[in-house]
Scaffold this motif. Structure first.
Motif, PDB file in Angstrom:
ATOM      1  N   ALA A  26       0.798  -1.295  -0.008  1.00 45.51           N
ATOM      2  CA  ALA A  26      -0.131  -0.084  -0.186  1.00 45.51           C
ATOM      3  C   ALA A  26       0.989   1.191   0.046  1.00 45.51           C
ATOM      4  O   ALA A  26       0.573   2.351  -0.664  1.00 45.51           O
ATOM      5  N   LEU A  27       2.028   1.178   0.791  1.00 45.22           N
ATOM      6  CA  LEU A  27       2.855   2.324   0.702  1.00 45.22           C
ATOM      7  C   LEU A  27       3.465   2.608  -0.650  1.00 45.22           C
ATOM      8  O   LEU A  27       3.458   3.886  -1.053  1.00 45.22           O
ATOM      9  N   ALA A  28       3.916   1.413  -1.149  1.00 45.06           N
ATOM     10  CA  ALA A  28       4.482   1.704  -2.398  1.00 45.06           C
ATOM     11  C   ALA A  28       3.609   2.406  -3.684  1.00 45.06           C
ATOM     12  O   ALA A  28       3.821   3.266  -4.193  1.00 45.06           O
ATOM     13  N   LEU A  29       2.171   1.727  -3.577  1.00 49.64           N
ATOM     14  CA  LEU A  29       1.085   2.216  -4.390  1.00 49.64           C
ATOM     15  C   LEU A  29       0.820   3.542  -3.990  1.00 49.64           C
ATOM     16  O   LEU A  29       0.602   4.465  -5.097  1.00 49.64           O
ATOM     17  N   SER A  30       0.767   4.007  -2.917  1.00 49.69           N
ATOM     18  CA  SER A  30       0.573   5.548  -2.533  1.00 49.69           C
ATOM     19  C   SER A  30       1.348   6.398  -2.875  1.00 49.69           C
ATOM     20  O   SER A  30       0.894   7.323  -3.675  1.00 49.69           O
ATOM     21  N   PHE A  31       2.724   5.907  -2.704  1.00 47.09           N
ATOM     22  CA  PHE A  31       3.652   7.114  -3.248  1.00 47.09           C
ATOM     23  C   PHE A  31       3.401   7.305  -4.729  1.00 47.09           C
ATOM     24  O   PHE A  31       3.620   8.191  -5.529  1.00 47.09           O
ATOM     25  N   ALA A  32       3.242   6.005  -5.453  1.00 47.02           N
ATOM     26  CA  ALA A  32       3.155   6.126  -6.931  1.00 47.02           C
ATOM     27  C   ALA A  32       2.049   6.870  -7.339  1.00 47.02           C
ATOM     28  O   ALA A  32       2.200   7.685  -8.162  1.00 47.02           O
ATOM     29  N   ALA A  33       0.725   6.702  -6.789  1.00 42.63           N
ATOM     30  CA  ALA A  33      -0.344   7.145  -7.157  1.00 42.63           C
ATOM     31  C   ALA A  33      -0.544   8.737  -6.961  1.00 42.63           C
ATOM     32  O   ALA A  33      -0.824   9.720  -7.740  1.00 42.63           O
ATOM     33  N   GLY A  34       0.254   9.088  -5.475  1.00 46.55           N
ATOM     34  CA  GLY A  34       0.285  10.305  -5.126  1.00 46.55           C
ATOM     35  C   GLY A  34       1.119  11.387  -6.013  1.00 46.55           C
ATOM     36  O   GLY A  34       1.138  12.305  -6.265  1.00 46.55           O
ATOM     37  N   LEU A  35       2.446  10.786  -6.288  1.00 44.69           N
ATOM     38  CA  LEU A  35       3.184  11.479  -7.343  1.00 44.69           C
ATOM     39  C   LEU A  35       2.895  11.696  -8.480  1.00 44.69           C
ATOM     40  O   LEU A  35       2.919  12.714  -9.230  1.00 44.69           O
ATOM     41  N   LEU A  36       2.044  10.690  -9.021  1.00 41.23           N
ATOM     42  CA  LEU A  36       1.508  10.935 -10.396  1.00 41.23           C
ATOM     43  C   LEU A  36       0.332  11.755 -10.278  1.00 41.23           C
ATOM     44  O   LEU A  36       0.379  12.613 -11.303  1.00 41.23           O
ATOM     45  N   GLY A  37      -0.345  11.867  -9.163  1.00 43.36           N
ATOM     46  CA  GLY A  37      -1.558  12.682  -8.992  1.00 43.36           C
ATOM     47  C   GLY A  37      -0.837  14.208  -8.839  1.00 43.36           C
ATOM     48  O   GLY A  37      -2.017  15.169  -8.924  1.00 43.36           O
ATOM     49  N   SER A  38       0.176  14.522  -8.397  1.00 37.49           N
ATOM     50  CA  SER A  38       0.660  15.866  -8.199  1.00 37.49           C
ATOM     51  C   SER A  38       1.620  16.319  -9.391  1.00 37.49           C
ATOM     52  O   SER A  38       2.050  17.522  -9.308  1.00 37.49           O
ATOM     53  N   ALA A  39       1.619  15.424 -10.480  1.00 45.79           N
ATOM     54  CA  ALA A  39       2.448  15.708 -11.394  1.00 45.79           C
ATOM     55  C   ALA A  39       1.708  17.064 -12.370  1.00 45.79           C
ATOM     56  O   ALA A  39       0.650  17.280 -12.192  1.00 45.79           O
ATOM     57  N   ARG A  40       2.638  17.644 -13.261  1.00 45.38           N
ATOM     58  CA  ARG A  40       1.947  18.785 -13.934  1.00 45.38           C
ATOM     59  C   ARG A  40       1.176  18.513 -15.259  1.00 45.38           C
ATOM     60  O   ARG A  40       0.403  19.123 -15.436  1.00 45.38           O
TER      61      ARG A  40
END
Length: 233
Positions: A26-40
């Motif tokens: 869940a932590l790995a997926l959270s970082f992946a989804a969170g960083l993708l969601g904050s991309a420009r």
């Protein structure tokens, strides 16, 4: 009851294994989804959004059933424990993605601009400036999600995983005293939750100390205030 204690402890161990492995996924997926969601770029944000919205909208139990009971019909048979970890990790990771995205976006814009002025690349900027601050902000809600994941693991017995709840139900159906059997379940889950919370709070203290927010970094008293008691001599 003492004769059954090894069975309870084995169930506790299985629950802990599922919780830790599910939390790591869940932590790995959270970082992946969170960083993708904050991309420009919008299309990159859309990838993170699709994952987040889909797995937040699907019940973890239904996903677990689908992975374990439905996938064999298309040629994929998963180990019960792996299916449980995967279902819980995917579900909780979707919620965690929003936590990461919010924490990353909460980093002051002026600091991002300063890293650009210092000619930092994306990886360097995230590693040295953004992630340390976001990590401290996301730990409290991540701790809540960790506890929710642990409690969600109580249904994995429905796909034949011998976790704590599965063992308790077996002891209960075999004539065990209802008050004692389910009381032990409450106690063991409480102890697991407290151990997890202690770990999260330790990480919080370390993260805040690195940012100069811990007790060790509190400002010393002002000289005037410190000497006020002796000024009347």
């Amino acid at each position: 009851m003492l004769n059954s204690l090894p069975l309870y402890l084995n169930g506790v161990w299985v629950t802990v294994q599922i919780t830790v492995a599910g939390a790591a996924l869940a932590l790995a997926l959270s970082f992946a989804a969170g960083l993708l969601g904050s991309a420009r770029r919008r299309w990159i944000r859309a990838i993170g959004r699709v994952y987040t919205e889909f797995f937040r909208g699907v019940a973890a139990l239904v996903l677990m059933y689908w992975l374990f009971y439905a996938l064999p019909y298309v040629g994929f048979r998963l180990d019960p424990m792996f299916a449980a970890i995967l279902a819980l990790g995917l579900n909780v990771g979707a919620y965690g993605g929003e936590v990461v995205r919010g924490a990353v976006n909460a980093v002051p814009r002026a600091q991002i601009e300063a890293t650009t002025a210092l000619n930092m690349g994306y990886v360097q900027r995230m590693r040295l400036v953004v992630i340390p601050q976001a990590w401290a902000a996301m730990l409290p809600p991540m701790g809540n999600l960790l506890i929710e994941l642990m409690k969600g693991s109580a249904v994995v017995g429905l796909i034949t995983v011998s976790d704590l709840t599965f063992v308790v139900r077996q002891q209960w159906s075999s004539g065990g005293d209802t008050l004692v059997v389910w009381g032990l379940a409450l106690l063991f889950y409480f102890l697991i939750a407290q151990a997890l919370l202690l770990g999260v709070r330790y990480l919080e203290r370390r993260a805040n100390a690195r940012l100069g927010r811990g007790p060790a970094f509190r400002a010393a008293p002002e000289p005037a205030a410190a000497s006020a008691g002796g000024s009347g001599r």
